[in-house]
Design a protein around this motif. Structure first.
Motif, PDB file in Angstrom:
ATOM      1  N   ARG A  57       0.620  -1.104  -0.299  1.00 46.56           N
ATOM      2  CA  ARG A  57      -0.259   0.223   0.080  1.00 46.56           C
ATOM      3  C   ARG A  57       1.251   1.275  -0.321  1.00 46.56           C
ATOM      4  N   TYR A  58       0.381   2.284  -0.608  1.00 44.51           N
ATOM      5  CA  TYR A  58       1.551   3.637  -0.932  1.00 44.51           C
ATOM      6  C   TYR A  58       0.634   4.639  -0.378  1.00 44.51           C
ATOM      7  N   VAL A  59       1.344   5.756   0.199  1.00 38.84           N
ATOM      8  CA  VAL A  59       0.158   6.985   0.481  1.00 38.84           C
ATOM      9  C   VAL A  59       1.357   7.923   0.694  1.00 38.84           C
ATOM     10  N   TRP A  60       1.674   8.945  -0.715  1.00 40.82           N
ATOM     11  CA  TRP A  60       2.495  10.340  -0.729  1.00 40.82           C
ATOM     12  C   TRP A  60       1.756  11.190   0.094  1.00 40.82           C
ATOM     13  N   GLN A  61       2.273  11.930   0.579  1.00 44.68           N
ATOM     14  CA  GLN A  61       1.740  12.956   0.456  1.00 44.68           C
ATOM     15  C   GLN A  61       3.362  15.094   0.431  1.00 44.68           C
ATOM     16  N   PRO A  62       2.424  15.790   0.063  1.00 44.58           N
ATOM     17  CA  PRO A  62       1.237  16.559   0.342  1.00 44.58           C
ATOM     18  C   PRO A  62       1.000  15.640  -0.949  1.00 44.58           C
ATOM     19  N   PRO A  63      -1.112  15.618  -0.354  1.00 47.03           N
ATOM     20  CA  PRO A  63      -1.355  14.872  -2.420  1.00 47.03           C
ATOM     21  C   PRO A  63      -1.244  15.174  -3.572  1.00 47.03           C
TER      22      PRO A  63
ATOM     23  N   THR B  35      -1.904   7.717  -4.090  1.00 50.74           N
ATOM     24  CA  THR B  35      -1.918   6.010  -3.238  1.00 50.74           C
ATOM     25  C   THR B  35      -1.802   4.799  -4.421  1.00 50.74           C
ATOM     26  N   GLY B  36      -1.283   5.630  -4.865  1.00 48.49           N
ATOM     27  CA  GLY B  36       0.098   5.193  -6.704  1.00 48.49           C
ATOM     28  C   GLY B  36       1.318   4.296  -6.104  1.00 48.49           C
ATOM     29  N   PRO B  37       1.632   4.167  -6.806  1.00 46.90           N
ATOM     30  CA  PRO B  37       2.981   3.032  -6.329  1.00 46.90           C
ATOM     31  C   PRO B  37       4.252   4.596  -7.177  1.00 46.90           C
ATOM     32  N   ASN B  38       3.904   4.961  -8.412  1.00 42.80           N
ATOM     33  CA  ASN B  38       4.727   5.609  -9.130  1.00 42.80           C
ATOM     34  C   ASN B  38       3.555   6.419  -9.881  1.00 42.80           C
TER      35      ASN B  38
ATOM     36  N   GLU C 269       6.329  25.110  -7.361  1.00 43.19           N
ATOM     37  CA  GLU C 269       6.905  25.152  -7.071  1.00 43.19           C
ATOM     38  C   GLU C 269       7.514  23.748  -6.072  1.00 43.19           C
ATOM     39  N   THR C 270       9.507  24.015  -5.867  1.00 43.66           N
ATOM     40  CA  THR C 270       9.674  22.857  -5.293  1.00 43.66           C
ATOM     41  C   THR C 270       9.104  22.443  -3.854  1.00 43.66           C
ATOM     42  N   THR C 271       9.527  21.616  -4.095  1.00 44.15           N
ATOM     43  CA  THR C 271       8.339  20.328  -3.115  1.00 44.15           C
ATOM     44  C   THR C 271       8.994  19.202  -2.977  1.00 44.15           C
ATOM     45  N   THR C 272       9.281  19.286  -1.646  1.00 43.99           N
ATOM     46  CA  THR C 272       9.437  17.187  -0.707  1.00 43.99           C
ATOM     47  C   THR C 272       8.527  16.598  -0.652  1.00 43.99           C
ATOM     48  N   TYR C 273       7.602  15.411  -1.846  1.00 47.10           N
ATOM     49  CA  TYR C 273       7.252  14.148  -1.094  1.00 47.10           C
ATOM     50  C   TYR C 273       7.314  13.520  -0.277  1.00 47.10           C
ATOM     51  N   GLN C 274       6.522  13.145   0.317  1.00 48.50           N
ATOM     52  CA  GLN C 274       7.251  11.940   1.478  1.00 48.50           C
ATOM     53  C   GLN C 274       6.270  10.394   1.309  1.00 48.50           C
ATOM     54  N   LEU C 275       7.234   9.575   1.040  1.00 50.41           N
ATOM     55  CA  LEU C 275       5.791   7.956   0.345  1.00 50.41           C
ATOM     56  C   LEU C 275       6.368   7.305   1.680  1.00 50.41           C
ATOM     57  N   THR C 276       4.583   6.752   1.869  1.00 51.48           N
ATOM     58  CA  THR C 276       5.330   5.923   2.854  1.00 51.48           C
ATOM     59  C   THR C 276       4.513   4.524   2.453  1.00 51.48           C
TER      60      THR C 276
ATOM     61  N   VAL D 152      11.585  12.048  -1.825  1.00 50.05           N
ATOM     62  CA  VAL D 152      12.369  13.023  -2.563  1.00 50.05           C
ATOM     63  C   VAL D 152      11.481  13.990  -2.639  1.00 50.05           C
ATOM     64  N   ARG D 153      12.761  15.143  -3.227  1.00 49.63           N
ATOM     65  CA  ARG D 153      12.046  16.265  -3.381  1.00 49.63           C
ATOM     66  C   ARG D 153      12.899  16.098  -5.090  1.00 49.63           C
ATOM     67  N   VAL D 154      11.574  17.755  -5.564  1.00 43.87           N
ATOM     68  CA  VAL D 154      11.622  17.805  -6.744  1.00 43.87           C
ATOM     69  C   VAL D 154      11.333  18.793  -6.921  1.00 43.87           C
ATOM     70  N   ASP D 155      12.639  19.725  -7.068  1.00 42.67           N
ATOM     71  CA  ASP D 155      13.503  21.239  -7.172  1.00 42.67           C
ATOM     72  C   ASP D 155      12.326  21.915  -8.806  1.00 42.67           C
ATOM     73  N   VAL D 156      12.222  22.996  -8.854  1.00 50.28           N
ATOM     74  CA  VAL D 156      11.199  23.008  -9.866  1.00 50.28           C
ATOM     75  C   VAL D 156      12.241  24.026 -10.709  1.00 50.28           C
TER      76      VAL D 156
END
Length: 87
Positions: free
Chosen positions: A39-45, A52-55, A62-69, A82-86
């Motif tokens: 099961r996958y939960v990404w934040q922020p959604p 809730t998907g795997p990929n 804007e630059t955002t850090t996503y957290q996957l549990t 994972v940090r996504v730099d814009v």
């Protein structure tokens, strides 16, 4: 006395890229797929194709850090970011 069996399971082996780069609003795949039994939960959604998907793909403005549990079938969890730099 009843016999008891304990199953010791390693947590999911989750390793996201530490950083990704994308132009503003350009979708980019975040990774994280360990298989269908998890099961996958990404934040922020917000801004994710499937939080809730795997990929999922993200298209941040804007630059955002996503957290996957990730949770395995035994209830063990692992978390990574994972940090996504814009740029």
């Amino acid at each position: 006395t009843p016999r008891r069996v304990a199953i010791v399971q390693a947590p999911p082996n989750l390793r996201l890229a530490s950083r990704l780069e994308t132009p503003p609003g350009q979708p980019i795949a975040l990774g994280g797929d360990l298989g269908v039994e998890y099961r996958y939960v990404w934040q922020p959604p917000g801004g994710l194709s499937n939080p809730t998907g795997p990929n999922p793909t993200a298209a941040p403005t804007e630059t955002t850090t996503y957290q996957l549990t990730v949770t395995d079938p035994y209830g063990c969890t692992a978390t990574d970011t994972v940090r996504v730099d814009v740029v």
